[in-house]
Design a protein around this motif. Structure first.
Motif, PDB file in Angstrom:
ATOM      1  N   TRP A  62       1.016  -1.460  -0.188  1.00  0.00           N
ATOM      2  CA  TRP A  62      -0.187   0.067  -0.303  1.00  0.00           C
ATOM      3  C   TRP A  62       0.522   1.253   0.014  1.00  0.00           C
ATOM      4  N   ILE A  63       0.143   2.476  -1.046  1.00  0.00           N
ATOM      5  CA  ILE A  63       1.136   3.051  -0.932  1.00  0.00           C
ATOM      6  C   ILE A  63       0.328   4.333  -0.007  1.00  0.00           C
ATOM      7  N   LYS A  64       0.552   4.842   1.312  1.00  0.00           N
ATOM      8  CA  LYS A  64       0.672   6.052   1.709  1.00  0.00           C
ATOM      9  C   LYS A  64      -0.338   7.084   1.327  1.00  0.00           C
ATOM     10  N   GLY A  65      -2.012   6.836   1.678  1.00  0.00           N
ATOM     11  CA  GLY A  65      -2.339   8.374   1.157  1.00  0.00           C
ATOM     12  C   GLY A  65      -3.262   7.768  -0.298  1.00  0.00           C
ATOM     13  N   ASP A  66      -3.238   6.439  -1.133  1.00  0.00           N
ATOM     14  CA  ASP A  66      -3.376   6.752  -2.684  1.00  0.00           C
ATOM     15  C   ASP A  66      -5.181   6.412  -2.003  1.00  0.00           C
ATOM     16  N   THR A  67      -5.615   5.399  -0.922  1.00  0.00           N
ATOM     17  CA  THR A  67      -7.008   5.701  -1.320  1.00  0.00           C
ATOM     18  C   THR A  67      -7.410   6.627  -0.071  1.00  0.00           C
ATOM     19  N   SER A  68      -6.815   7.751   1.075  1.00  0.00           N
ATOM     20  CA  SER A  68      -7.407   8.531   2.257  1.00  0.00           C
ATOM     21  C   SER A  68      -6.462  10.228   1.679  1.00  0.00           C
ATOM     22  N   GLY A  69      -5.876   9.909   0.913  1.00  0.00           N
ATOM     23  CA  GLY A  69      -5.149  11.544   0.023  1.00  0.00           C
ATOM     24  C   GLY A  69      -4.293  11.893   0.764  1.00  0.00           C
ATOM     25  N   ASN A  70      -4.062  10.829   2.388  1.00  0.00           N
ATOM     26  CA  ASN A  70      -2.795  11.610   3.117  1.00  0.00           C
ATOM     27  C   ASN A  70      -1.555  10.712   2.920  1.00  0.00           C
ATOM     28  N   VAL A  71      -0.790  11.761   2.050  1.00  0.00           N
ATOM     29  CA  VAL A  71       0.234  10.989   1.634  1.00  0.00           C
ATOM     30  C   VAL A  71       1.324  11.404   2.105  1.00  0.00           C
ATOM     31  N   GLN A  72       2.724  10.944   2.402  1.00  0.00           N
ATOM     32  CA  GLN A  72       3.326  10.821   3.011  1.00  0.00           C
ATOM     33  C   GLN A  72       5.111  11.521   1.644  1.00  0.00           C
ATOM     34  N   TRP A  73       5.133  11.683   1.465  1.00  0.00           N
ATOM     35  CA  TRP A  73       6.487  12.499   0.381  1.00  0.00           C
ATOM     36  C   TRP A  73       7.380  11.881   1.300  1.00  0.00           C
ATOM     37  N   VAL A  74       7.987  11.662   0.660  1.00  0.00           N
ATOM     38  CA  VAL A  74       9.575  11.276   1.577  1.00  0.00           C
ATOM     39  C   VAL A  74      10.933  12.140   1.782  1.00  0.00           C
ATOM     40  N   ARG A  75      11.541  12.370   2.081  1.00  0.00           N
ATOM     41  CA  ARG A  75      12.621  13.474   2.563  1.00  0.00           C
ATOM     42  C   ARG A  75      13.910  13.010   2.671  1.00  0.00           C
ATOM     43  N   SER A  76      13.203  11.891   3.513  1.00  0.00           N
ATOM     44  CA  SER A  76      14.931  10.925   3.562  1.00  0.00           C
ATOM     45  C   SER A  76      14.660   9.357   4.385  1.00  0.00           C
ATOM     46  N   VAL A  77      15.836   8.609   4.081  1.00  0.00           N
ATOM     47  CA  VAL A  77      15.507   6.982   4.321  1.00  0.00           C
ATOM     48  C   VAL A  77      16.978   6.940   4.866  1.00  0.00           C
ATOM     49  N   SER A  78      17.031   5.951   6.453  1.00  0.00           N
ATOM     50  CA  SER A  78      18.389   5.813   6.583  1.00  0.00           C
ATOM     51  C   SER A  78      18.050   4.239   7.208  1.00  0.00           C
ATOM     52  N   LEU A  79      18.594   4.031   7.595  1.00  0.00           N
ATOM     53  CA  LEU A  79      19.008   2.030   8.627  1.00  0.00           C
ATOM     54  C   LEU A  79      19.457   2.607   9.484  1.00  0.00           C
ATOM     55  N   ASP A  80      19.077   1.981  10.668  1.00  0.00           N
ATOM     56  CA  ASP A  80      19.470   1.509  11.842  1.00  0.00           C
ATOM     57  C   ASP A  80      21.040   0.596  12.099  1.00  0.00           C
ATOM     58  N   CYS A  81      22.146   1.355  12.946  1.00  0.00           N
ATOM     59  CA  CYS A  81      23.331   0.232  13.038  1.00  0.00           C
ATOM     60  C   CYS A  81      23.452  -1.096  12.973  1.00  0.00           C
ATOM     61  N   ASP A  82      21.895  -1.942  13.812  1.00  0.00           N
ATOM     62  CA  ASP A  82      21.925  -2.953  13.197  1.00  0.00           C
ATOM     63  C   ASP A  82      21.009  -3.434  11.852  1.00  0.00           C
ATOM     64  N   GLY A  83      21.009  -2.893  10.911  1.00  0.00           N
ATOM     65  CA  GLY A  83      20.435  -3.072   9.986  1.00  0.00           C
ATOM     66  C   GLY A  83      18.964  -3.684   9.794  1.00  0.00           C
ATOM     67  N   ASP A  84      18.223  -3.641  11.749  1.00  0.00           N
ATOM     68  CA  ASP A  84      16.924  -4.095  11.585  1.00  0.00           C
ATOM     69  C   ASP A  84      16.039  -3.141  11.245  1.00  0.00           C
ATOM     70  N   THR A  85      15.840  -1.979  11.424  1.00  0.00           N
ATOM     71  CA  THR A  85      15.110  -0.739  11.705  1.00  0.00           C
ATOM     72  C   THR A  85      15.009   0.178  10.732  1.00  0.00           C
ATOM     73  N   ILE A  86      13.867   0.564   9.803  1.00  0.00           N
ATOM     74  CA  ILE A  86      14.231   1.834   8.453  1.00  0.00           C
ATOM     75  C   ILE A  86      13.320   2.809   9.723  1.00  0.00           C
ATOM     76  N   LEU A  87      14.308   4.011   9.267  1.00  0.00           N
ATOM     77  CA  LEU A  87      13.884   5.570   9.850  1.00  0.00           C
ATOM     78  C   LEU A  87      13.281   6.470   8.378  1.00  0.00           C
ATOM     79  N   LEU A  88      12.141   6.417   8.224  1.00  0.00           N
ATOM     80  CA  LEU A  88      11.603   6.993   6.975  1.00  0.00           C
ATOM     81  C   LEU A  88      10.941   8.694   7.614  1.00  0.00           C
ATOM     82  N   LYS A  89      11.942   9.680   6.765  1.00  0.00           N
ATOM     83  CA  LYS A  89      11.699  11.279   7.955  1.00  0.00           C
ATOM     84  C   LYS A  89      10.640  11.441   6.000  1.00  0.00           C
ATOM     85  N   VAL A  90       9.797  11.569   6.314  1.00  0.00           N
ATOM     86  CA  VAL A  90       8.542  12.436   5.450  1.00  0.00           C
ATOM     87  C   VAL A  90       7.881  13.687   5.783  1.00  0.00           C
TER      88      VAL A  90
END
Length: 129
Positions: A62-90
């Protein structure tokens, strides 16, 4: 096209191939939600500029906002030090939560003892005294 092999090699996935993604408002730091991504969802997010997730309940992307209109425009994407969590800044347009709230963490603060500091040692997290 698929996820860059160098990125894929850094990911530590759950048994079902997913990585949690913490979603944060890019300019305020407000935590909006937690969602799940697999390699394809991360690839789509990185290459389209739109936040794309894997729905565990529906078993589909699912693409955030396709049905609700509440879009998330990506500004940055990072992985944590262990590679087991993504931080998405939108840049969040409208509500992030499916309930219509700005953030999924609007349900209320839990009563917890605050960690030690010089001014409020031993007070409850919700106390303002």
């Amino acid at each position: 096209m698929s996820l860059d092999p160098k990125i894929a090699a850094r990911l530590k996935r759950t048994q079902d191939g997913l990585v949690p993604a913490i979603v944060q408002q890019h300019d305020t730091g407000e935590v909006l939600m937690l969602a799940w991504m697999d390699d394809e969802a991360l690839h789509r997010t990185l290459t389209t500029g739109r936040a794309t997730y894997w729905s565990r309940s529906r078993g589909e992307y699912w693409i955030k906002g396709d049905t609700s209109g509440n879009v998330q425009w990506v500004r940055s994407v990072s992985l944590d030090c262990d590679g087991d969590t993504i931080l998405l800044k939108v840049d969040q347009v409208g509500a992030a939560c499916h309930t219509g709230d700005r953030t999924c963490f609007d349900a209320g603060v839990l009563d917890a003892v605050r960690g030690h500091d010089d001014e409020g040692a031993g007070t409850r997290a919700g106390d303002r005294s």
